[in-house]
Design a protein around this motif. Structure first.
Motif, PDB file in Angstrom:
ATOM      1  N   UNK A 233      26.504  30.174  20.217  1.00 27.47           N
ATOM      2  CA  UNK A 233      25.456  30.880  19.301  1.00 27.47           C
ATOM      3  C   UNK A 233      26.435  31.240  17.989  1.00 27.47           C
ATOM      4  N   UNK A 234      27.662  31.614  18.073  1.00 28.81           N
ATOM      5  CA  UNK A 234      28.494  32.111  17.108  1.00 28.81           C
ATOM      6  C   UNK A 234      28.682  30.986  16.000  1.00 28.81           C
ATOM      7  N   UNK A 235      28.847  29.956  16.646  1.00 27.54           N
ATOM      8  CA  UNK A 235      29.406  28.718  15.697  1.00 27.54           C
ATOM      9  C   UNK A 235      28.044  28.092  14.951  1.00 27.54           C
ATOM     10  N   UNK A 236      27.015  28.034  15.816  1.00 31.25           N
ATOM     11  CA  UNK A 236      25.658  27.633  15.091  1.00 31.25           C
ATOM     12  C   UNK A 236      25.292  28.358  13.941  1.00 31.25           C
ATOM     13  N   UNK A 237      25.465  29.781  14.053  1.00 30.14           N
ATOM     14  CA  UNK A 237      24.954  30.705  13.257  1.00 30.14           C
ATOM     15  C   UNK A 237      25.951  30.812  12.129  1.00 30.14           C
ATOM     16  N   UNK A 238      27.112  30.519  12.099  1.00 27.63           N
ATOM     17  CA  UNK A 238      28.173  30.608  11.336  1.00 27.63           C
ATOM     18  C   UNK A 238      27.921  29.532  10.454  1.00 27.63           C
ATOM     19  N   UNK A 239      27.734  28.460  10.718  1.00 31.48           N
ATOM     20  CA  UNK A 239      27.372  27.114   9.975  1.00 31.48           C
ATOM     21  C   UNK A 239      26.265  27.425   8.961  1.00 31.48           C
ATOM     22  N   UNK A 240      25.113  28.074   9.294  1.00 32.02           N
ATOM     23  CA  UNK A 240      24.230  28.304   8.640  1.00 32.02           C
ATOM     24  C   UNK A 240      24.538  29.314   7.510  1.00 32.02           C
ATOM     25  N   UNK A 241      25.229  30.398   7.735  1.00 24.19           N
ATOM     26  CA  UNK A 241      25.504  31.496   6.902  1.00 24.19           C
ATOM     27  C   UNK A 241      26.532  30.938   5.797  1.00 24.19           C
ATOM     28  N   UNK A 242      27.449  29.930   6.256  1.00 26.20           N
ATOM     29  CA  UNK A 242      28.471  29.581   5.275  1.00 26.20           C
ATOM     30  C   UNK A 242      27.672  28.831   4.036  1.00 26.20           C
ATOM     31  N   UNK A 243      26.601  27.928   4.584  1.00 27.12           N
ATOM     32  CA  UNK A 243      25.909  27.221   3.616  1.00 27.12           C
ATOM     33  C   UNK A 243      24.971  27.952   2.765  1.00 27.12           C
ATOM     34  N   UNK A 244      24.608  29.161   3.203  1.00 30.53           N
ATOM     35  CA  UNK A 244      23.488  30.112   2.319  1.00 30.53           C
ATOM     36  C   UNK A 244      24.299  30.810   1.632  1.00 30.53           C
ATOM     37  N   UNK A 245      25.263  31.779   2.079  1.00 31.08           N
ATOM     38  CA  UNK A 245      25.620  32.787   1.377  1.00 31.08           C
ATOM     39  C   UNK A 245      26.913  33.439   1.983  1.00 31.08           C
ATOM     40  N   UNK A 246      27.972  34.142   1.301  1.00 29.54           N
ATOM     41  CA  UNK A 246      29.109  34.788   1.838  1.00 29.54           C
ATOM     42  C   UNK A 246      28.814  36.092   2.192  1.00 29.54           C
ATOM     43  N   UNK A 247      27.937  36.719   1.431  1.00 32.49           N
ATOM     44  CA  UNK A 247      27.844  38.252   1.449  1.00 32.49           C
ATOM     45  C   UNK A 247      26.775  38.634   2.659  1.00 32.49           C
ATOM     46  N   UNK A 248      26.861  37.923   3.807  1.00 37.79           N
ATOM     47  CA  UNK A 248      25.880  38.184   4.777  1.00 37.79           C
ATOM     48  C   UNK A 248      25.937  39.576   5.530  1.00 37.79           C
ATOM     49  N   UNK A 249      24.959  40.346   5.519  1.00 36.69           N
ATOM     50  CA  UNK A 249      24.958  41.689   6.246  1.00 36.69           C
ATOM     51  C   UNK A 249      25.502  41.739   7.537  1.00 36.69           C
ATOM     52  N   UNK A 250      25.473  40.741   8.323  1.00 34.83           N
ATOM     53  CA  UNK A 250      26.233  40.730   9.704  1.00 34.83           C
ATOM     54  C   UNK A 250      27.473  39.791   9.741  1.00 34.83           C
ATOM     55  N   UNK A 251      28.171  39.743   8.689  1.00 30.58           N
ATOM     56  CA  UNK A 251      29.276  38.662   8.481  1.00 30.58           C
ATOM     57  C   UNK A 251      30.108  38.859   9.572  1.00 30.58           C
TER      58      UNK A 251
ATOM     59  N   UNK B 133      30.102  40.466  12.406  1.00 34.16           N
ATOM     60  CA  UNK B 133      29.616  39.796  13.903  1.00 34.16           C
ATOM     61  C   UNK B 133      29.785  38.387  13.900  1.00 34.16           C
ATOM     62  N   UNK B 134      29.240  37.657  13.067  1.00 35.10           N
ATOM     63  CA  UNK B 134      29.113  36.260  13.220  1.00 35.10           C
ATOM     64  C   UNK B 134      30.598  35.593  13.171  1.00 35.10           C
ATOM     65  N   UNK B 135      31.506  36.214  12.391  1.00 35.10           N
ATOM     66  CA  UNK B 135      32.914  35.704  12.400  1.00 35.10           C
ATOM     67  C   UNK B 135      33.714  35.974  13.671  1.00 35.10           C
TER      68      UNK B 135
END
Length: 578
Positions: A177-195, A197-199
């Motif tokens: 889950x971490x890898x799948x979500x990380x790929x998305x949030x890297x594409x869309x934004x770097x200032x993610x609210x739950x950065x 946790x994802x990292x």
């Protein structure tokens, strides 16, 4: 015509010898950890499509929900640390004991890290385990004490492997889950609210922690019997299910876009599912099945027709005819597609009308190819009972039958629109084996006289144009049934060029493992392909940002976007959830 894997939309069937073989099964040489992950990865997809993970990935998860989730996650980590302690005590091998001790230390450090990062502003000191967390706690305690079926408490050394089997599934799931979500949030934004946790769950250190756990599981399982390895597989699967229940138990406040069926206001909307059949549902195309059947039942020499019987071609004649038909179809379709691409300019945005006009050429080609099959007489003399039996034995894609069975339980409308030459007897026989007796099939039909095929085909759905006209008609009729004026939210699932018009007109067009010809034709006319999970997360963000928006209405036809899915399990997770 009935489709095959080598064509863009359809193709006459080749003889049985040309059918592709299924991929080899994963063997024990890969280790029990890898074997389990491959076997149960489809279950992990259901975790990815839970409202909690989709909302978190979108960055729109409410802080209150995240606070509760983190508090419960601490209980999980404490549980893993305790389980590792039990496993360490049970194991006799010093190297394995040291490995488990290291895993326990890493888990304790993870707990400290969570406390340092989140406790000050997110974790309440008075938080208590929710029912899902308590259930998971009881599950692990039952394993550590040997109080589950198939485990003897006296076999302490084996308990360590069983404990690792359950823990590994949860750790691997979180790493996935971490890898799948990380790929998305890297594409869309770097200032993610739950950065953070994802990292944390996508980091190299956590991925290494996961690999260490899997290697230890493999080491502890080397001497186990087949029956004992089966226990590990069962615990691995149960571990994933426990984690999914944990995700589902979190109180997501905002409107969630998944599952699609759960977000419909049933007073105003209705879910309608449409699917292609050949190679979308099946592992081999129905045309190949019928071709194989004609060859398997062919006479060795010329047959003299008797009363009420049609003369059959000999085995050699059938093989020769099918080979000619298949070659002409394959070569002709490739030329047809090349011609239509050369005749039109590449579009930057969706050019639906241009695509429809271009596919008229494919429609003409399909009709000529079907006429060639009829005139050849290759289907003449097939027995109705043999066709039904062939349908019952036709293999479906993994997860397909389960998806359709769920549709029946949910009482959603479902329609199969297919080029199949024998929709009523072949397609229905396939799904009857799974207890699905109310499937609405829109396909061609073989002509019979006294249960024997005449070789003729009643043509109803021969082309991309026929498919989309059937699709439009079904939606129109559905909107006018009695006093039911519910707006349809349509999902079309397909895999070939023949499905393109329906895929684009549906509110949600899902392409299952798209073939090259579909991608080239669709892209030429301005169609964009987006992975389904990426699209879901984007729609979740849009749904929350637009106040008062109906989540189901965010999906609209003719958007120019088609969503790609890797499996029926992924489609199931999106539409119905776990």
């Amino acid at each position: 015509m009935a489709s095959t894997s080598s064509s863009s939309s359809s193709k006459p069937p080749p003889p049985a010898s040309s059918s592709s073989n299924p991929p080899p099964a994963v063997g024990n040489a890969d280790g029990i950890a890898q074997t389990c992950w491959v076997k149960f990865r489809d279950e992990a997809i259901f975790a990815l499509y839970t409202p909690l993970i989709v909302s978190l990935a979108s960055g729109k998860l409410k802080v209150e929900t995240f606070r509760h989730c983190i508090a419960q996650d601490v209980y999980f980590l404490e549980l893993f640390a305790t389980a590792f302690e039990f496993a360490e005590a049970y194991v006799l091998d010093n190297e394995a004991k040291d490995g488990i001790k290291e895993l326990r230390k890493i888990t304790r450090k993870k707990i400290q890290c969570v406390a340092r990062e989140w406790r000050s502003d997110l974790i309440r000191d008075d938080a208590t385990p929710n029912p899902a967390t308590t259930k998971c706690t009881n599950f692990f305690l039952a394993i550590t004490s040997g109080k589950i079926d198939g485990i003897k408490p006296s076999e302490k050394t084996k308990l360590a492997a069983y404990i690792l089997g359950a823990i590994t599934s949860c750790i691997r799931l979180n790493a996935y889950i971490g890898k799948e979500v990380r790929e998305l949030f890297c594409e869309h934004e770097t200032n993610h609210r739950y950065k953070k946790w994802i990292e944390s769950y996508s980091s190299d250190s956590f991925q290494d922690f996961c690999l260490q756990t899997e290697k230890l599981l493999d080491k502890l399982s080397v001497a186990l019997t087949v029956e004992e390895l089966g226990i590990i597989e069962r615990l691995y699967s149960q571990g994933i299910k426990q984690e999914i229940e944990f995700f589902l138990a979190q109180p997501v406040i905002e409107k969630a876009i998944v599952p699609l069926s759960g977000e419909h206001n049933l007073e105003e909307r209705r879910l309608m599912i449409f699917s292609n059949f050949d190679l979308t549902c099946t592992c081999v195309d129905s045309g190949s099945t019928l071709a194989d059947l004609t060859i398997e039942t062919a006479p060795e020499s010329d047959q003299i027709p008797i009363e009420n019987q049609f003369a059959r071609m000999t085995l050699s004649a059938l093989r020769d005819n099918w080979k000619v038909i298949a070659n002409k179809y394959r070569d002709g379709l490739e030329q047809c597609i090349e011609k239509l691409l050369l005749a039109t300019e590449k579009a930057e945005k969706l050019n639906y009308e241009g695509l429809r006009k271009a596919l008229e050429q494919v429609s003409d080609f399909e009709k000529e190819a079907n006429l060639r099959v009829i005139e050849s007489g290759v289907l003449k003399g097939l027995k109705l009972e043999d066709i039904r039996e062939a349908g019952e034995l036709l293999e479906l894609q993994d997860g397909c039958m389960n998806f359709f069975q769920t549709i029946k339980k949910k009482n959603a409308d479902v329609h199969v629109i297919s080029y199949c030459w024998c929709g009523y007897y072949l397609i229905r026989s396939v799904f009857l084996t799974g207890g699905i007796d109310d499937l609405k099939v829109h396909a061609n039909e073989l002509e019979f006289e006294e249960s024997l095929s005449t070789g003729g085909i009643m043509m109803k759905v021969q082309s991309p144009i026929d498919k989309v006209e059937a699709f439009d008609k079904i939606l129109l009729e559905s909107s006018g049934e009695g006093n039911d004026k519910k707006k349809a939210v349509s999902v079309y699932i397909g895999d070939a060029v023949g499905d393109l018009l329906c895929l684009l007109k549906a509110d949600v067009g899902i392409v299952l493992a798209p073939i090259e010809s579909l991608i080239s034709v669709a892209s030429h006319f301005g169609v964009k392909f987006v992975p389904l999970f990426t699209g879901v997360v984007k729609k979740q963000r849009e749904c929350v940002e637009v106040e008062g928006a109906d989540s189901s209405s965010t999906w609209k036809g003719l958007s120019g976007i088609l969503y790609t899915a890797s499996s029926w399990a992924e489609i199931h997770a999106f539409v119905f959830g776990s």
